[in-house]
Design a protein around this motif. Structure first.
Motif, PDB file in Angstrom:
ATOM      1  N   VAL A   1       0.994  -1.193   0.066  1.00 25.16           N
ATOM      2  CA  VAL A   1      -0.077  -0.047  -0.079  1.00 25.16           C
ATOM      3  C   VAL A   1       0.870   1.384  -0.028  1.00 25.16           C
ATOM      4  CG1 VAL A   1      -1.690   1.213   1.309  1.00 25.16           C
ATOM      5  CG2 VAL A   1      -1.708  -1.096   1.217  1.00 25.16           C
ATOM      6  N   ASP A   2       0.848   2.107  -1.099  1.00 31.54           N
ATOM      7  CA  ASP A   2       1.724   3.348  -1.113  1.00 31.54           C
ATOM      8  C   ASP A   2       1.103   4.508  -0.829  1.00 31.54           C
ATOM      9  OD1 ASP A   2       3.759   1.660  -2.078  1.00 31.54           O
ATOM     10  OD2 ASP A   2       3.308   2.030  -4.280  1.00 31.54           O
ATOM     11  N   VAL A   3       1.483   4.956   0.551  1.00 22.52           N
ATOM     12  CA  VAL A   3       0.829   6.148   0.778  1.00 22.52           C
ATOM     13  C   VAL A   3       2.026   7.324   0.632  1.00 22.52           C
ATOM     14  CG1 VAL A   3       0.136   7.457   3.112  1.00 22.52           C
ATOM     15  CG2 VAL A   3      -0.492   5.190   2.688  1.00 22.52           C
ATOM     16  N   PHE A   4       1.460   8.563  -0.105  1.00 24.53           N
ATOM     17  CA  PHE A   4       2.246   9.507  -0.339  1.00 24.53           C
ATOM     18  C   PHE A   4       2.484  10.667   0.588  1.00 24.53           C
ATOM     19  CE2 PHE A   4       1.690   7.212  -4.105  1.00 24.53           C
ATOM     20  CZ  PHE A   4       2.934   7.421  -5.195  1.00 24.53           C
ATOM     21  N   GLY A   5       1.453  10.323   1.399  1.00 26.01           N
ATOM     22  CA  GLY A   5       1.481  11.627   2.505  1.00 26.01           C
ATOM     23  C   GLY A   5       0.389  12.601   2.450  1.00 26.01           C
ATOM     24  N   TRP A   6      -0.188  12.817   1.220  1.00 22.35           N
ATOM     25  CA  TRP A   6      -1.096  13.822   0.886  1.00 22.35           C
ATOM     26  C   TRP A   6      -2.334  13.372   1.198  1.00 22.35           C
ATOM     27  CZ3 TRP A   6       2.619  13.323  -3.213  1.00 22.35           C
ATOM     28  CH2 TRP A   6       2.060  12.512  -4.362  1.00 22.35           C
ATOM     29  N   GLU A   7      -2.674  12.295   1.096  1.00 23.25           N
ATOM     30  CA  GLU A   7      -3.912  11.412   1.180  1.00 23.25           C
ATOM     31  C   GLU A   7      -4.884  11.710   2.445  1.00 23.25           C
ATOM     32  OE1 GLU A   7      -1.191   8.628  -0.997  1.00 23.25           O
ATOM     33  OE2 GLU A   7      -0.985   9.762   0.865  1.00 23.25           O
ATOM     34  N   THR A   8      -5.861  12.016   2.233  1.00 22.37           N
ATOM     35  CA  THR A   8      -6.624  11.992   3.582  1.00 22.37           C
ATOM     36  C   THR A   8      -7.027  10.538   4.281  1.00 22.37           C
ATOM     37  OG1 THR A   8      -8.697  11.512   2.229  1.00 22.37           O
ATOM     38  CG2 THR A   8      -8.333  13.706   2.377  1.00 22.37           C
ATOM     39  N   TRP A   9      -7.450  10.613   5.354  1.00 21.81           N
ATOM     40  CA  TRP A   9      -7.440   9.310   6.011  1.00 21.81           C
ATOM     41  C   TRP A   9      -8.562   8.551   5.516  1.00 21.81           C
ATOM     42  CZ3 TRP A   9      -4.845   6.632   9.159  1.00 21.81           C
ATOM     43  CH2 TRP A   9      -3.805   7.171   9.996  1.00 21.81           C
ATOM     44  N   ASP A  10      -9.651   9.012   4.689  1.00 21.78           N
ATOM     45  CA  ASP A  10     -10.650   8.207   4.090  1.00 21.78           C
ATOM     46  C   ASP A  10      -9.968   7.669   2.772  1.00 21.78           C
ATOM     47  OD1 ASP A  10     -12.823   8.668   5.571  1.00 21.78           O
ATOM     48  OD2 ASP A  10     -13.737  10.460   4.525  1.00 21.78           O
ATOM     49  N   GLU A  11      -9.163   8.081   2.149  1.00 20.81           N
ATOM     50  CA  GLU A  11      -8.320   7.782   1.097  1.00 20.81           C
ATOM     51  C   GLU A  11      -7.145   6.735   1.259  1.00 20.81           C
ATOM     52  OE1 GLU A  11      -8.838  11.888  -1.723  1.00 20.81           O
ATOM     53  OE2 GLU A  11      -6.877  11.328  -0.387  1.00 20.81           O
ATOM     54  N   ARG A  12      -6.727   6.989   2.642  1.00 20.50           N
ATOM     55  CA  ARG A  12      -5.738   5.873   3.059  1.00 20.50           C
ATOM     56  C   ARG A  12      -6.677   4.538   3.448  1.00 20.50           C
ATOM     57  NH1 ARG A  12      -2.951  10.187   7.289  1.00 20.50           N
ATOM     58  NH2 ARG A  12      -2.011  11.357   5.489  1.00 20.50           N
ATOM     59  N   VAL A  13      -7.482   4.581   4.068  1.00 14.05           N
ATOM     60  CA  VAL A  13      -8.287   3.488   4.458  1.00 14.05           C
ATOM     61  C   VAL A  13      -8.833   2.688   3.124  1.00 14.05           C
ATOM     62  CG1 VAL A  13     -10.505   2.544   5.414  1.00 14.05           C
ATOM     63  CG2 VAL A  13      -9.147   4.152   6.592  1.00 14.05           C
ATOM     64  N   ALA A  14      -9.170   3.536   2.137  1.00  6.75           N
ATOM     65  CA  ALA A  14      -9.723   2.950   0.863  1.00  6.75           C
ATOM     66  C   ALA A  14      -8.549   2.142   0.225  1.00  6.75           C
ATOM     67  CB  ALA A  14     -10.209   4.277  -0.039  1.00  6.75           C
ATOM     68  N   LYS A  15      -7.431   2.810   0.172  1.00  5.80           N
ATOM     69  CA  LYS A  15      -6.125   1.988  -0.138  1.00  5.80           C
ATOM     70  C   LYS A  15      -6.052   0.657   0.409  1.00  5.80           C
ATOM     71  CE  LYS A  15      -3.368   5.637  -2.364  1.00  5.80           C
ATOM     72  NZ  LYS A  15      -2.030   6.199  -2.648  1.00  5.80           N
TER      73      LYS A  15
END
Length: 479
Positions: free
Chosen positions: A438-452
């Protein structure tokens, strides 16, 4: 790794995410959750760091610093999430995951399933299979599982022993099947099926007297496999013991037709269970793909529950379960892996597939032709909704809503620490060791991180798992 005993009170710091209600996740940032030595959540403190906890929370709880163990979810890549709940899984079928051949349900049972289950009367083989199954499901964050075992009492008891010693909350069912099955794998009689079931109940009571971690569950395999006498006997046993029950319903079109042939006086598949006293609030029905309106209404009236198994339903070409329709009837629904009809031990994968399969109901053709455009759109499930089914929904289905599935004071600490991979700020030659799947770049919202996480995550993201406060899994490999 044997589970550790929570010899101390524990405090967990960081971000906590759980399903506040169906369709809504709650994010608790900079929060502390305090868990006592019994594994119960006794305090949830917002805006609380370790210093504030020492100065205020510990004193209020009567704790001292030397009696507390601390765990921290670090930065934006880690969070605590309730443990997953698998409402339908066949432990002895674990070696067959991903093996379907060209079969549909009934052929698949005879070619793959019954031979594998029968072979586990060998206890060394059963120990090998069950140990791997439990370890694998724990590694994927499953803190509670409703297991079907086999018809063999000793092997079923071994599964219960292993769940208890390895710390996984479990319902373990000795399978009853005295009417339909191969000669080498079938109960001798209704009396034999019931006596064997009682033997397993007695054994589980001997290792966990209050069924706090491991509970028996009455398990008629499915209506075609059980005689009328066995079903009625299990109904009476359930009334005596108040134990939960589990079985299958309307998984496959040919199966539904077989039920009609075997029970010509019954109005429907659901009516077979109802007529024989098995359809009540303690019953968990797996699949429920081909239910009629009348059957769904009857299930709702009897307050029986549904285990939705999207991976298996697709892998065996059984069909698409209409989850929103079931929920609209007031029926409680959880998720199941249904290994080995399902190809994965992961409830996160089941949640992913529940989301994707529900989208198919919005596509014209097949079952959706009976729906209006609005109904097709309504049939789609969201990320937030499938995560609810994976946790709180599963707790409701298994009768554990007062214990697990959510972070609330009074609930037990059944949880997982999730770690998402972070993409480095600077491009390096080989950054695979730094981030995972799971690639998190740091600009994602928490909703977007959970979806990823839902669409890309797996056991590599599950760093630690606790059941009733006990640490039962620690990831030991690097990615």
């Amino acid at each position: 790794m044997p589970p550790s005993q929570p010899g101390k009170n524990q405090v967990f710091f960081g971000t906590f995410i759980h399903a506040k209600k169906f369709g809504e996740l709650e994010y608790l940032h900079n929060t502390a959750i305090c868990v006592d030595v019994s594994g119960k959540i006794v305090a949830i403190e917002p805006n609380c760091n370790q210093q504030k906890a020492v100065e205020t929370v510990y004193a209020r709880l009567g704790w001292s610093l030397d009696t507390v163990a601390i765990s921290v979810a670090r930065d934006h890549r880690q969070f605590f999430f309730p443990g997953f709940i698998d409402t339908h899984v066949h432990a002895p079928q674990y070696p067959n995951i991903g093996v379907f051949g060209k079969s549909t349900l009934l052929d698949w049972l005879n070619k793959y399933t019954f031979p594998m289950e029968a072979s586990l009367s060998s206890l060394p083989k059963a120990r090998r299979v069950y140990t791997r199954c439990i370890r694998r499901t724990l590694a994927h964050g499953t803190t509670t599982a409703a297991y079907y075992a086999t018809i063999d009492v000793n092997a079923t008891n071994l599964l219960a022993d292993l769940c208890f010693s390895m710390g996984q909350r479990a319902f373990v069912g000795r399978v009853c099947m005295d009417h339909l099955g191969p000669e080498y794998y079938i109960d001798e009689s209704p009396d034999h099926a019931l006596a064997a079931t009682r033997a397993t109940i007695d054994h589980i009571r001997s290792i966990d007297s209050n069924f706090e971690i491991v509970s028996p569950i009455l398990t008629p395999r499915f209506a075609p496999a059980c005689s009328v006498e066995t079903m009625r006997g299990l109904s009476e046993l359930q009334k005596q013991t108040q134990l939960p029950m589990q079985t299958h319903i309307s998984e496959n079109v040919n199966e539904v037709e077989l039920v009609k042939e075997l029970f010509p006086d019954s109005r429907s598949y659901a009516d077979v269970y109802d007529t024989h006293g098995l359809l009540n609030e303690k019953m968990i029905l797996a699949h429920a793909i081909h239910l009629t309106e009348e059957e769904a209404d009857l299930i709702a009236e009897r307050k029986a529950k549904i285990a939705h198994c999207p991976c298996s339903n697709s892998a065996l070409t059984s069909g698409i379960a209409r989850v929103r329709w079931l929920l609209g009837k007031g029926i409680q629904v959880g998720l199941g892996t249904d290994m080995s009809g399902g190809y994965s031990p992961s409830i996160l994968e089941a949640a992913r597939q529940a989301k994707l399969v529900s989208n198919h109901l919005a596509v014209p053709g097949g079952r959706s032709d009976d729906l209006s455009w609005e109904e097709r759109e309504e049939a789609k499930l969201s990320v937030e909704e499938v995560l609810y089914l994976a946790t709180r929904g599963g707790a409701q289905v298994l009768g554990l809503a007062n214990k697990v599935g959510v972070f609330e004071v009074g609930k037990q600490w059944d949880a997982q620490l999730v770690d998402l991979g972070t993409v480095p700020d600077e491009v390096v030659e080989d950054d695979q060791a730094i981030h995972g799947n799971v690639d998190v770049f740091g600009w994602e919202t928490w909703d977007e991180r959970v979806a990823k996480w839902v669409f890309n995550g797996d056991d590599r993201n599950t760093k630690k798992v606790w059941v009733q406060g006990r640490l039962v899994h620690v990831q030991t490999y690097m990615y």
